[in-house]
Design a protein around this motif. Structure first.
Motif, PDB file in Angstrom:
ATOM      1  N   ASN A 121       0.824  -1.209   0.000  1.00  0.00           N
ATOM      2  CA  ASN A 121       0.000   0.000   0.000  1.00  0.00           C
ATOM      3  C   ASN A 121       0.856   1.257   0.000  1.00  0.00           C
ATOM      4  O   ASN A 121       0.639   2.190  -0.772  1.00  0.00           O
ATOM      5  N   ALA A 146       1.455   3.803  -3.139  1.00  0.00           N
ATOM      6  CA  ALA A 146       1.100   5.221  -3.013  1.00  0.00           C
ATOM      7  C   ALA A 146       2.257   6.114  -3.441  1.00  0.00           C
ATOM      8  O   ALA A 146       2.069   7.138  -4.110  1.00  0.00           O
ATOM      9  N   ASN A 169      -9.667   1.691   2.734  1.00  0.00           N
ATOM     10  CA  ASN A 169      -8.930   2.758   3.403  1.00  0.00           C
ATOM     11  C   ASN A 169      -8.378   3.795   2.431  1.00  0.00           C
ATOM     12  O   ASN A 169      -8.536   5.006   2.635  1.00  0.00           O
ATOM     13  N   ALA A 170      -7.713   3.340   1.370  1.00  0.00           N
ATOM     14  CA  ALA A 170      -7.112   4.288   0.435  1.00  0.00           C
ATOM     15  C   ALA A 170      -8.168   5.169  -0.222  1.00  0.00           C
ATOM     16  O   ALA A 170      -7.987   6.390  -0.374  1.00  0.00           O
ATOM     17  N   GLN A 171      -9.291   4.576  -0.601  1.00  0.00           N
ATOM     18  CA  GLN A 171     -10.352   5.359  -1.220  1.00  0.00           C
ATOM     19  C   GLN A 171     -10.955   6.352  -0.233  1.00  0.00           C
ATOM     20  O   GLN A 171     -11.241   7.506  -0.584  1.00  0.00           O
ATOM     21  N   LEU A 198      -9.494   7.766   2.424  1.00  0.00           N
ATOM     22  CA  LEU A 198      -8.590   8.867   2.722  1.00  0.00           C
ATOM     23  C   LEU A 198      -8.460   9.830   1.547  1.00  0.00           C
ATOM     24  O   LEU A 198      -8.285  11.041   1.746  1.00  0.00           O
ATOM     25  N   GLN A 199      -8.562   9.340   0.316  1.00  0.00           N
ATOM     26  CA  GLN A 199      -8.439  10.232  -0.841  1.00  0.00           C
ATOM     27  C   GLN A 199      -9.755  10.937  -1.172  1.00  0.00           C
ATOM     28  O   GLN A 199      -9.756  12.140  -1.455  1.00  0.00           O
ATOM     29  N   LYS A 221     -11.159  12.357   2.906  1.00  0.00           N
ATOM     30  CA  LYS A 221     -10.215  13.227   3.610  1.00  0.00           C
ATOM     31  C   LYS A 221      -9.381  14.085   2.663  1.00  0.00           C
ATOM     32  O   LYS A 221      -8.612  14.942   3.119  1.00  0.00           O
ATOM     33  N   TYR A 253      -6.784  13.324   0.854  1.00  0.00           N
ATOM     34  CA  TYR A 253      -5.349  13.083   0.941  1.00  0.00           C
ATOM     35  C   TYR A 253      -4.791  12.802  -0.457  1.00  0.00           C
ATOM     36  O   TYR A 253      -5.484  12.279  -1.330  1.00  0.00           O
ATOM     37  N   GLN A 276       0.277  10.861   0.870  1.00  0.00           N
ATOM     38  CA  GLN A 276      -0.258  11.010   2.231  1.00  0.00           C
ATOM     39  C   GLN A 276      -1.048   9.778   2.643  1.00  0.00           C
ATOM     40  O   GLN A 276      -0.983   9.343   3.801  1.00  0.00           O
ATOM     41  N   THR A 277      -1.773   9.204   1.703  1.00  0.00           N
ATOM     42  CA  THR A 277      -2.558   8.011   2.009  1.00  0.00           C
ATOM     43  C   THR A 277      -1.660   6.848   2.383  1.00  0.00           C
ATOM     44  O   THR A 277      -1.918   6.130   3.353  1.00  0.00           O
ATOM     45  N   TYR A 279      -6.650  13.018  12.119  1.00  0.00           N
ATOM     46  CA  TYR A 279      -5.842  11.866  11.749  1.00  0.00           C
ATOM     47  C   TYR A 279      -5.367  11.089  12.966  1.00  0.00           C
ATOM     48  O   TYR A 279      -5.304   9.854  12.928  1.00  0.00           O
TER      49      TYR A 279
END
Length: 386
Positions: free
Chosen positions: A69, A73, A202-204, A206-207, A210, A212, A216-217, A271
């Motif tokens: 991950n 990123a 999670n990645a989706q 945060l982007q 949030k 990000y 940052q993610t 965060y």
């Protein structure tokens, strides 16, 4: 009992009563041998991987997912998506060469590959995942979806029948008569179900929610690996103190609690608070994964150690695939419903994410209860047989 020709324990001990003289590397034959009991064990034991080695092995799998991950990123921050393949393919080839040269050589097994069994296992898993993914779009009662589930059921039944009859099956169904092994396999699967539900969403989250960047993610989830490593170091001590069942139960409960806490996050969640939720899941994974892996390895007979390793890999992959399929399906359906009722993209995605996390947490809790029961049954069976 030591015999004149036995390799006696004097190789390890300063003195052995049944030996003429103990040397630093080899015991000489006794002057007059008599069948006296040796105070030490003179029978060589098969070397086994210690719990620490099993813990490191199992934890490396989860940490590898986190590293993927974070590394992905970093690549996507500066390169197009094709950069993932440009970076990982050379890395995989380099690791392949390194393992081929550095891994110890072991005796080759005489068993042949079970290609029919492998094909049945892959086909059954593919049909099951297809039904879960296509269910919302085509309808759960549609011919395509019900046919996929029926095909999965038939293929898995054929897989079991093949495993019972084959001389060297890829997976012997009779092994699941061992409660500890069955519980360990289910536990590994549900642990990766929960963890990959997080990885997928999670990645989706945060982007999209949030806002990000990809870099940052990746950095935001990196502490999860540190938490897993820190807890794994002490997890096996808990096993010695409170037992496998309680350790695994605590670990799976923490994974479910972390998912439920993450379900409360939205665009306004700081965060540090989000990180605390991730560390709760890290603690649960650090307790559960090494303990469950050791339960599987310790349950499999010595001559089937390879099958135990393969069983762990299959349980991990199936659990991860089901976690992504189930949570991804919930996410797409709920997001489409939310945007269809006028909700903003951020609000609809946060609501869909929360529902996906809650469903994943429920699955972890329900299956986790069965896992704890199976480990306790295995412990009772072990005490009864000893």
């Amino acid at each position: 009992m030591c015999s004149p020709r036995a390799r006696c324990c004097a190789r390890r001990r300063p003195r052995c009563r049944c030996c003429w003289r103990a040397g630093p590397s080899r015991a000489r034959a006794p002057r007059s041998w008599s069948p006296r009991p040796c105070p030490y064990s003179c029978t060589p034991r098969r070397p086994t991987a210690g719990p620490g080695a099993v813990a490191a092995w199992s934890t490396a799998v989860g940490i590898g997912g986190l590293a993927g991950n974070a590394g992905g990123a970093l690549i996507l921050q500066f390169l197009p998506w094709q950069g993932l393949f440009w970076a990982y393919v050379p890395l995989a080839l380099a690791l392949l060469v390194w393992v081929a040269t550095a891994a110890p050589r072991i005796p080759r097994q005489t068993a042949t590959l079970d290609l029919p069994g492998s094909a049945l296992l892959v086909l059954g898993a593919a049909a099951l995942l297809f039904g879960i993914i296509e269910g919302p779009g085509q309808g759960w009662a549609s011919t395509t979806v019900t046919g996929a589930f029926a095909l999965a059921l038939v293929v898995f039944a054929l897989f079991v029948r093949h495993g019972l009859r084959a001389a060297h099956p890829v997976l012997d169904p009779r092994l699941f008569r061992l409660p500890r092994l069955l519980a360990g396999s289910l536990g590994i699967a549900v642990t990766f179900f929960g963890m990959f539900a997080l990885f997928y969403v999670n990645a989706q989250f945060l982007q999209y929610v949030k806002a990000y960047s990809p870099l940052q993610t990746g950095c935001a989830i990196a502490p999860l690996a540190l938490g897993m490593m820190a807890v794994t170091k002490y997890g096996l001590r808990w096993v010695r103190r409170v037992g496998e069942a309680r350790t695994v139960g605590a670990g799976l409960a923490l994974i479910a609690a972390g998912l439920l806490l993450l379900a409360t996050a939205d665009a306004r969640t700081p965060y540090l608070c989000y990180l605390a939720f991730l560390l709760v899941m890290a603690a649960g994974a650090g307790l559960a994964m090494p303990t469950l892996s050791h339960a599987i390895v310790a349950s499999v007979p010595a001559h089937r150690a390879g099958m135990g390793s393969g069983l762990q890999g299959a349980a991990r992959e199936l659990g991860a695939a089901l976690g992504i399929a189930v949570v991804g399906t919930v996410l797409s359906v709920r997001f489409a419903a939310g945007t269809g009722h006028g909700a903003t993209t951020v609000t609809a995605f946060a609501d869909a994410t929360a529902l996906g996390y809650r469903i994943a947490a429920g699955v972890v809790l329900v299956v986790g209860g069965a896992v704890v029961w199976g480990l306790r049954a295995g412990a009772r069976a072990g005490r009864g047989g000893s």
